[in-house]
Design an enzyme around this catalytic site. Structure first.
Site, mmCIF file in Angstrom:
data_model
loop_
_atom_site.group_PDB
_atom_site.id
_atom_site.type_symbol
_atom_site.label_atom_id
_atom_site.label_comp_id
_atom_site.label_asym_id
_atom_site.label_seq_id
_atom_site.Cartn_x
_atom_site.Cartn_y
_atom_site.Cartn_z
ATOM 1 N N LYS A 76 2.502 -6.283 9.107
ATOM 2 C CA LYS A 76 2.398 -5.001 8.408
ATOM 3 C C LYS A 76 3.602 -4.145 8.781
ATOM 4 O O LYS A 76 3.812 -3.827 9.963
ATOM 5 C CB LYS A 76 1.090 -4.310 8.789
ATOM 6 C CG LYS A 76 0.801 -3.035 8.032
ATOM 7 C CD LYS A 76 -0.593 -2.532 8.387
ATOM 8 C CE LYS A 76 -0.953 -1.305 7.575
ATOM 9 N NZ LYS A 76 -2.335 -0.845 7.882
ATOM 10 N N THR A 130 3.760 -2.257 3.756
ATOM 11 C CA THR A 130 3.842 -3.524 3.046
ATOM 12 C C THR A 130 3.402 -4.625 4.006
ATOM 13 O O THR A 130 3.737 -4.583 5.192
ATOM 14 C CB THR A 130 5.296 -3.791 2.584
ATOM 15 O OG1 THR A 130 5.715 -2.723 1.746
ATOM 16 C CG2 THR A 130 5.389 -5.101 1.818
ATOM 17 N N VAL A 131 2.647 -5.599 3.502
ATOM 18 C CA VAL A 131 2.127 -6.665 4.354
ATOM 19 C C VAL A 131 2.679 -8.007 3.880
ATOM 20 O O VAL A 131 2.582 -8.346 2.693
ATOM 21 C CB VAL A 131 0.576 -6.689 4.343
ATOM 22 C CG1 VAL A 131 0.060 -7.750 5.308
ATOM 23 C CG2 VAL A 131 0.019 -5.316 4.723
ATOM 24 N N GLY A 146 0.819 -1.197 0.000
ATOM 25 C CA GLY A 146 0.000 0.000 0.000
ATOM 26 C C GLY A 146 0.852 1.245 0.000
ATOM 27 O O GLY A 146 2.086 1.176 -0.081
ATOM 28 N N ASP A 204 -11.663 5.588 5.846
ATOM 29 C CA ASP A 204 -11.166 5.020 4.586
ATOM 30 C C ASP A 204 -11.796 3.649 4.351
ATOM 31 O O ASP A 204 -11.098 2.641 4.200
ATOM 32 C CB ASP A 204 -9.640 4.911 4.630
ATOM 33 C CG ASP A 204 -9.043 4.707 3.232
ATOM 34 O OD1 ASP A 204 -9.670 5.158 2.249
ATOM 35 O OD2 ASP A 204 -7.970 4.099 3.132
#
Length: 455
Positions: free
Chosen positions: A39, A23-24, A19, A133
């Site tokens: 994450k 980063t995941v 994202g 969001d």
């Protein structure tokens, strides 16, 4: 991007997603023999103190709220380069974005999913938190018991306490789902911004395609719903996506309630006889599924050994020699996102669900079920494999008109009784699943139902 071999004690298996801020990775915990999602703050943001704090805020919020409708945090840490990371429960079912990429969902299933998402956001609003969001990528799925799925709300990195939302709130959100006021740096952002996001999510799920980034339709007549979605839902989505916050529903709970009313208009109950015309073929393992759904139960309670027992608004009269435990009915949630009340009573309450020789009863009350179906319709959902239903009957006990179906079974418990009734004065469905004693009196079930009341 090169995958790290380890993050803390976790072995990294593969990349799950990238994202704007993080980063995941999919990690494996060798000690607990399980997978987690890790994450990690993106490297290009690691020196921005505001972003670092927002990243930590997400972990703190999830840890503080700790709810089954939210992604859970197991641990936090820092990489050798100083970047923070959070260890989260792995949503093995992927995201709603992944599923929508494969094509639209059937209308009824999409409507149920929207209700689940509303219930999850209600948890946030009840704790004074606004997400800001709500997008398909932030709706995740996790496997649960008996082949079911949990719907999880994720990515609270943009969330803040509503009390802290002020003119200093930074612009944040995803175009197409972001409320108009979020584009104004001086606006106060509250729960109504999430209502807008939920409404846009609802349009994405339930209506014919609307280009991402385009203004939502301004009238119910313009919004074309998919097959299987009741027409009144259109007006709910139009109000949820109103340009002015004051024209929307005040929070996710109010939106959820409006969706329930629109999707379940008042209808005539089906004939109880229709319930008896089916041969039920689900596995016998689900025969007492309601009983094992009670969570947080402890022995005792008001009058547990003095003839009565109470759990929330429920009050029951106990048969001689019986006691009760109770707290909440797992899997049944009100529009506020909370599990609805229930209890188990038996000579041995903690054994009756597992031991077919032990008689007992599960009793629950549900306002959300009363809004979507009738007592006879609910009983049609409570199926038992390898059992034959006797003709349905009705009995009036303590002012409640109960529909009762008795199942005769070849294995396990010889007799299981399912009963449901709508409370005459309150919008609630009462439900009882009863395994009578082998030597019980012929009127045992009716006497037990007569002792079920709402306080």
């Amino acid at each position: 991007m090169t995958a790290p071999q380890r993050i803390g004690p976790y072995v990294i298996e593969r990349l799950l997603g990238v994202g704007s801020f993080a980063t995941v990775w999919l990690g494996y915990d060798p000690l607990l023999d399980g997978h987690v999602a890790i994450k990690v703050l993106a490297e290009n943001w690691s020196h921005d103190l505001r972003v670092r704090e927002r990243f930590r805020d997400e972990a703190r919020l999830l840890r503080r709220l700790e709810h089954q409708r939210l992604v859970r945090v197991h641990a936090v840490g820092e990489l050798p380069d100083g970047r923070p990371y959070a260890v989260l429960a792995w949503a093995d079912g992927g995201s709603l974005r992944d599923r929508l990429a494969a094509g639209p969902m059937p209308g009824p299933a999409a409507l149920r999913l929207l209700g689940e998402v509303c219930a999850g956001v209600t948890v946030l609003h009840r704790h004074g938190v606004v997400h800001r969001d709500l997008t398909p990528g932030n709706i995740l799925f996790r496997s649960a018991d008996a082949g079911a799925e949990q719907v999880l709300i994720a990515d609270l990195g943009l969330a803040k306490a509503l009390a802290a939302a002020s003119g200093l709130t930074a612009r944040a959100g995803t175009p197409g789902y972001m409320a108009p006021e979020q584009d104004n740096p001086g606006a106060v952002i509250d729960a109504r911004a999430d209502v807008y996001g939920l409404g846009r999510l609802g349009i994405r799920l339930l209506a014919e395609p609307v280009p991402v980034g385009a203004d939502p339709p301004r009238s119910a007549g313009v919004l074309r719903l998919r097959d299987g979605v009741p027409a009144p839902v259109a007006a709910v989505l139009i109000r949820a996506t109103a340009h002015r916050p004051g024209d929307r529903y005040p929070d996710a709970a109010a939106l959820h309630a409006a969706l329930d009313r629109a999707a379940n208009p008042v209808r005539q109950p089906p004939s109880p006889v229709a319930v008896t015309r089916r041969r039920y073929r689900l596995p016998l393992a689900v025969a007492v599924v309601a009983a094992v759904a009670v969570v947080g139960a402890e022995p005792g309670g008001a009058g547990a050994h003095r003839g009565t027992y109470t759990a929330g608004p429920l009050s029951v009269t106990l048969p001689d020699g019986w006691s009760a435990t109770g707290a909440t009915w797992a899997g049944q949630y009100g529009v506020d996102g909370e599990a609805e009340p229930a209890l188990v009573m038996s000579p041995r309450p903690r054994r009756w669900a597992a031991d077919p020789r032990v008689p007992g009863a599960f009793v629950g009350v549900s306002a959300s079920t009363a809004a979507r179906t009738t007592p006879a319709g609910f009983l049609a959902e409570r199926t038992h494999g390898d059992c034959t239903p006797a003709p349905a009957r009705t009995t009036r006990q303590a002012g409640v008109e109960w529909t009762v179906v008795t199942y005769h079974c070849d294995r396990g418990r010889p007799r299981i009784v399912e009963a449901a009734g709508r409370h005459p004065d309150r919008p609630a469905l009462l439900y009882a699943q009863i395994v009578p004693p082998v030597d019980g009196a012929p009127d045992f079930v009716d006497v037990l139902l007569a002792g079920v009341r709402l306080r």
